[in-house]
Each structure stands twice: as structure tokens, then as C-alpha cells.
Design an enzyme around this catalytic site. Structure first.
Site, PDB file in Angstrom:
ATOM      1  N   ARG A 271       0.837  -1.216   0.000  1.00  0.00           N
ATOM      2  CA  ARG A 271       0.000   0.000   0.000  1.00  0.00           C
ATOM      3  C   ARG A 271       0.868   1.261   0.000  1.00  0.00           C
ATOM      4  O   ARG A 271       0.544   2.250   0.648  1.00  0.00           O
ATOM      5  CB  ARG A 271      -0.969   0.025   1.205  1.00  0.00           C
TER       6      ARG A 271
ATOM      7  N   SER B 270     -10.623  -0.692   3.824  1.00  0.00           N
ATOM      8  CA  SER B 270      -9.785  -0.849   5.024  1.00  0.00           C
ATOM      9  C   SER B 270      -9.265   0.517   5.467  1.00  0.00           C
ATOM     10  O   SER B 270      -8.631   1.215   4.676  1.00  0.00           O
ATOM     11  CB  SER B 270      -8.575  -1.731   4.721  1.00  0.00           C
TER      12      SER B 270
ATOM     13  N   GLU C 123      -4.436   3.701   6.308  1.00  0.00           N
ATOM     14  CA  GLU C 123      -4.289   3.497   4.857  1.00  0.00           C
ATOM     15  C   GLU C 123      -4.980   4.644   4.107  1.00  0.00           C
ATOM     16  O   GLU C 123      -4.528   5.085   3.050  1.00  0.00           O
ATOM     17  CB  GLU C 123      -4.924   2.142   4.483  1.00  0.00           C
TER      18      GLU C 123
HETATM   19  C1  FAD Z   1     -15.480  -0.660  -0.405  1.00  0.00           C
HETATM   20  C2  FAD Z   1     -14.024  -0.384  -0.678  1.00  0.00           C
HETATM   21  C3  FAD Z   1     -13.150  -1.439  -0.868  1.00  0.00           C
HETATM   22  C4  FAD Z   1     -11.787  -1.202  -1.126  1.00  0.00           C
HETATM   23  N1  FAD Z   1     -10.966  -2.251  -1.335  1.00  0.00           N
HETATM   24  C5  FAD Z   1      -9.654  -2.056  -1.608  1.00  0.00           C
HETATM   25  C6  FAD Z   1      -8.780  -3.165  -1.844  1.00  0.00           C
HETATM   26  O1  FAD Z   1      -9.189  -4.321  -1.840  1.00  0.00           O
HETATM   27  N2  FAD Z   1      -7.477  -2.900  -2.084  1.00  0.00           N
HETATM   28  C7  FAD Z   1      -6.982  -1.624  -2.128  1.00  0.00           C
HETATM   29  O2  FAD Z   1      -5.775  -1.474  -2.360  1.00  0.00           O
HETATM   30  N3  FAD Z   1      -7.793  -0.563  -1.919  1.00  0.00           N
HETATM   31  C8  FAD Z   1      -9.105  -0.745  -1.650  1.00  0.00           C
HETATM   32  N4  FAD Z   1      -9.935   0.334  -1.437  1.00  0.00           N
HETATM   33  C9  FAD Z   1      -9.358   1.688  -1.446  1.00  0.00           C
HETATM   34  C10 FAD Z   1      -9.519   2.439  -2.804  1.00  0.00           C
HETATM   35  O3  FAD Z   1     -10.535   1.870  -3.575  1.00  0.00           O
HETATM   36  C11 FAD Z   1      -8.226   2.427  -3.611  1.00  0.00           C
HETATM   37  O4  FAD Z   1      -7.178   2.982  -2.867  1.00  0.00           O
HETATM   38  C12 FAD Z   1      -8.360   3.199  -4.935  1.00  0.00           C
HETATM   39  O5  FAD Z   1      -7.207   3.023  -5.726  1.00  0.00           O
HETATM   40  C13 FAD Z   1      -8.596   4.691  -4.717  1.00  0.00           C
HETATM   41  O6  FAD Z   1      -8.897   5.255  -5.956  1.00  0.00           O
HETATM   42  P1  FAD Z   1      -9.619   6.661  -6.074  1.00  0.00           P
HETATM   43  O7  FAD Z   1      -9.619   7.034  -7.510  1.00  0.00           O
HETATM   44  O8  FAD Z   1     -10.952   6.594  -5.414  1.00  0.00           O
HETATM   45  O9  FAD Z   1      -8.623   7.570  -5.246  1.00  0.00           O
HETATM   46  P2  FAD Z   1      -8.953   8.895  -4.427  1.00  0.00           P
HETATM   47  O10 FAD Z   1      -9.595   8.532  -3.131  1.00  0.00           O
HETATM   48  O11 FAD Z   1      -9.654   9.875  -5.293  1.00  0.00           O
HETATM   49  O12 FAD Z   1      -7.477   9.424  -4.142  1.00  0.00           O
HETATM   50  C14 FAD Z   1      -6.619   8.738  -3.269  1.00  0.00           C
HETATM   51  C15 FAD Z   1      -5.298   9.521  -3.156  1.00  0.00           C
HETATM   52  O13 FAD Z   1      -4.627   9.521  -4.395  1.00  0.00           O
HETATM   53  C16 FAD Z   1      -4.479  10.845  -4.923  1.00  0.00           C
HETATM   54  N5  FAD Z   1      -4.739  10.744  -6.349  1.00  0.00           N
HETATM   55  C17 FAD Z   1      -5.842  10.241  -6.956  1.00  0.00           C
HETATM   56  N6  FAD Z   1      -5.687  10.247  -8.290  1.00  0.00           N
HETATM   57  C18 FAD Z   1      -4.464  10.761  -8.539  1.00  0.00           C
HETATM   58  C19 FAD Z   1      -3.723  11.032  -9.728  1.00  0.00           C
HETATM   59  N7  FAD Z   1      -4.219  10.767 -10.944  1.00  0.00           N
HETATM   60  N8  FAD Z   1      -2.483  11.557  -9.605  1.00  0.00           N
HETATM   61  C20 FAD Z   1      -1.958  11.843  -8.398  1.00  0.00           C
HETATM   62  N9  FAD Z   1      -2.605  11.624  -7.228  1.00  0.00           N
HETATM   63  C21 FAD Z   1      -3.849  11.082  -7.305  1.00  0.00           C
HETATM   64  C22 FAD Z   1      -5.491  11.681  -4.170  1.00  0.00           C
HETATM   65  O14 FAD Z   1      -5.088  13.045  -4.095  1.00  0.00           O
HETATM   66  C23 FAD Z   1      -5.501  10.999  -2.815  1.00  0.00           C
HETATM   67  O15 FAD Z   1      -4.423  11.419  -2.038  1.00  0.00           O
HETATM   68  C24 FAD Z   1     -11.300   0.125  -1.174  1.00  0.00           C
HETATM   69  C25 FAD Z   1     -12.201   1.201  -0.995  1.00  0.00           C
HETATM   70  C26 FAD Z   1     -13.547   0.947  -0.744  1.00  0.00           C
HETATM   71  C27 FAD Z   1     -14.497   2.099  -0.573  1.00  0.00           C
END
Ligand code: FAD
Length: 336
Positions: free
Chosen positions: A162, A236, A332
Site C-alpha cells: 500500500r 480498510s 491506509e
Molecule cells: C469498499 C471499498 C473497498 C476497497 N478495497 C480495496 C482493496 O481491496 N485494495 C486496495 O488497495 N484498496 C481498496 N480500497 C481503497 C480504494 O478503492 C483504492 O485505494 C483506490 O485506488 C482509490 O482510488 P480513487 O480514484 O478513489 O482515489 P482517491 O480517493 O480519489 O485518491 C486517493 C489519493 O490519491 C491521490 N490521487 C488520486 N488520483 C491521482 C492522480 N491521478 N495523480 C496523483 N494523485 C492522485 C489523491 O489526491 C488521494 O491522495 C477500497 C475502498 C472501498 C471504498
């Protein structure tokens, strides 16, 4: 390229927190991103994908830029692999489904993770025995201050559990604009993790395929994790903490049920959910902030919780785990 002011972020984060952004806009290309970075250079900036790994504890007094860079294409292939490039604003799960449709193997275990492709390298997303780094080829990122494009190879990203260089050394320096994946023409199935094999049996699959593996993963995830559309959450909340073997043996004497698995380094990765559950938090609720009844690792917003209420709950959990086990949890979720 329109900038809106005083916008509620509630539809843009999976916790459903109603914090506000002083300014809000979306970008569809690196050129649009660059223009915003020039005209609004004095404001604090937050790039948002699907908002599924973020907790807003207060209003954001700056510019929130929602990533909408789209487009997925096969750019190369060799005997073993296809190389597929995706715009960073593509939805991750839709990308996985497209790979399955095209028989491009490697991401099937990562089905149904919310969010965008561009955030997947940020924390090296992982599930069911596979991590993003296993299918990663390279990414393109735009430097926020220099306004130039960089290419990062697998080694450059310094991926860990992570973790990536973008969460540490280069925090807030780059915007990831595209990710290129190296996907297998012939799948190597990874079904040993979690309950995938049992689920495949239950589905009475006659021939193993990446589609079947994804279906099993989707079923397991849907039964275990709360759907953010129904209950606000970010998956998580904490990472599984790592301790050395000596510490583990001491804890095991006092807590024989403790769950941990040995890493190649000899250290032990503990199940954070188990630690939190033992401190009595599972199913806890105060107001609309709570700890999920089925999965203690997931903090939830039952409706109108404020971000700082969720954060305070996470702090209380952190302190109680530290007190009972002497183990420091690490969040996380990105706290803003
Ligand atoms: C129900 C649920 C289940 C999940 N299961 C998992 C799992 O199994 N495994 C796992 O690893 N994660 C899991 N996650 C966490 C999440 O889905 C991941 O971390 C996902 O990659 C986040 O993507 P996002 O586009 O929503 O990021 P965001 O929440 O929009 O951003 C996360 C971070 O990244 C930065 N960011 C986003 N896009 C960019 C970009 N293009 N360039 C630079 N910085 C950027 C943001 O500023 C922020 O700091 C889960 C979440 C939920 C709600």
C-alpha cells in the site's frame, strides 16, 4: 474548463462526507490540467479520482481537481504480453471488465476495487494475492510545478505494501495522467488466496477462466464489504501492521488467537481487523460514525457523520490497539 465555487464534496467521496471545496473543476487532458495549474497556481491543490481512499476532516480551502482523463488502448504486444494504456480518470473496475472481455489476464483478482486507474499506483492497490505492481509496466505523470511530463518505470515507483514513491518522496508533486499495464495472453491463475477456490466450487465452474476468477472475487467482496452506495466507507481504514518475529512470539503467548503471517523478510504481518476486534470496536457506533459490524477494519459513515468524527474514532482505535498490544496501526486512508 469551468471552475465552480463553494462546492459540496459529498458526491465525490465514498465516505459521503459533506465537506466543501473553495473551488472545484474537472480536467479531461494533460493540457487542461496544466492550464488549471497555471491560472490557479497560488491555491492549495487536491487531485481527486473516485474519492474512495480519502477522508475529508474539514473543508478544503483550495482547488479540487477531479480527474476525467479517459481512453484505453492496446499499445504493444509480444509473444507473452499485451501492453495496455489507460487514461488515469478511467474507472478501475470498468477497466478490469474490459481486460476480461479481451482475455488480457492479470487484473482479475483486483475486480470491484472502487476508484480510478490513476490512483491505483498511488498505494499499489492489492487484493486476493495480487498487487498492482504485478501487472504494472509504466506510468506517465505531470509535474505540478515544472509543468512537464515524466515517465516512471516499475523500479522508479518504489512500490511496497500500500505504498509508492508518490505517497512518500514525491507526495503532492505529480499528477498521474496514464498507466500502462503488462497483461498476459495466457493467464496464470491465482486462486489460493482467501475463499476464491471455495467460491469457484460453489459456482460449479467447469473450466477455469479469468472471467470465473473475477466473478468469484466479486461475489466474495460483495458479501464481505459494505457498498459505499449504501453505507459510506473507504474500505480498510488501517494497514495490516508489520512486527518482528520476537515481538510476535511475545504477543502470541499472551494472545494465542493472534493472526499473523510470515513475510519473506521473516517479519510478521498482523491482521489489523483482528486487533481492532479484540479491543471491542466491531459494530461500535457513536452518532453516525462507526466500525462495521462484519469487518472491524472498515470505518463507516451511517449517514451524516462529520469527517472529524470518523477521524476521532480512528484515533481512539489507534490508542486502544497500542495500549492492548503495543502495536502502532497506520492509516491506509488519506486524511485531508
Ligand atoms: C469498499 C471499498 C473497498 C476497497 N478495497 C480495496 C482493496 O481491496 N485494495 C486496495 O488497495 N484498496 C481498496 N480500497 C481503497 C480504494 O478503492 C483504492 O485505494 C483506490 O485506488 C482509490 O482510488 P480513487 O480514484 O478513489 O482515489 P482517491 O480517493 O480519489 O485518491 C486517493 C489519493 O490519491 C491521490 N490521487 C488520486 N488520483 C491521482 C492522480 N491521478 N495523480 C496523483 N494523485 C492522485 C489523491 O489526491 C488521494 O491522495 C477500497 C475502498 C472501498 C471504498
Amino acid at each position: 474548463m469551468q471552475i465552480q465555487e463553494n462546492i459540496s464534496l459529498q458526491p465525490y467521496n465514498s465516505f459521503g462526507i459533506g465537506a466543501k471545496a473553495r473551488k472545484f473543476a474537472s480536467f479531461k487532458s494533460t493540457e487542461e490540467l496544466s492550464a488549471f495549474l497555471t491560472t490557479e497556481s497560488k491555491l492549495p491543490l487536491l487531485v481527486l479520482g473516485g474519492g474512495s481512499n480519502i477522508l475529508f476532516t474539514k473543508d478544503f480551502d483550495g482547488l479540487v481537481l477531479k480527474n476525467e482523463i479517459k481512453g484505453i488502448k492496446k499499445i504493444d504486444e509480444d509473444d507473452e504480453f499485451v501492453y495496455v494504456q489507460s487514461g488515469s480518470g478511467e474507472n478501475w473496475h470498468q477497466f478490469v471488465l474490459l481486460c476480461i472481455e479481451n482475455n488480457w489476464a492479470g487484473v482479475e483478482n483486483l475486480a470491484l476495487i472502487p476508484g480510478c486507474v490513476g490512483a491505483s499506483p498511488m498505494q499499489n492497490i492489492g487484493a486476493y494475492g495480487v498487487e498492482l505492481k504485478d501487472v504494472f509496466h509504466e506510468l506517465k505523470a505531470f509535474h505540478r510545478k515544472e509543468k512537464t511530463n515524466y515517465t516512471f518505470s516499475l523500479n522508479d515507483c518504489d512500490f511496497g505494501y500500500r505504498e509508492s514513491i508518490f505517497k512518500r518522496k514525491y507526495k503532492d508533486e505529480f499528477v498521474i495522467t496514464s498507466v500502462t499495464f503488462r497483461l498476459r495472453k495466457q493467464p496464470i491463475f491465482n486462486t489460493s488466496y482467501g475463499a476464491i477456490e471455495q467460491e469457484l466450487e460453489r459456482l460449479t465452474i467447469s473450466e477455469l477462466s479469468i472471467k470465473a476468477v473475477a466473478e468469484a472475487v466479486i461475489n466474495i467482496r460483495s458479501s464481505k464489504l459494505p457498498d459505499p452506495k449504501e453505507i459510506g466507507n473507504a474500505g480498510s481504514f488501517f494497514k495490516n501492521p508489520e512486527i518482528n518475529n520476537e515481538q510476535f512470539l511475545i504477543l502470541q503467548k499472551e494472545f494465542p488467537g493472534i493472526i499473523g503471517h510470515t513475510l519473506p523478510s521473516g517479519n510478521i504481518k498482523l491482521a489489523a481487523g483482528w486487533l481492532i476486534e479484540q479491543c471491542g470496536w466491531k459494530g461500535y457506533r457513536k452518532g453516525d460514525a462507526g466500525c462495521h459490524a462484519k469487518q472491524a477494519l472498515v470505518l463507516v459513515n451511517y449517514g451524516n457523520a462529520k469527517g472529524d468524527e470518523i477521524y476521532n474514532l480512528s484515533e481512539a482505535i489507534f490508542q486502544s490497539v497500542k495500549k492492548k498490544f503495543g502495536v502502532m496501526l497506520e492509516r491506509e486512508v488519506n486524511i485531508v
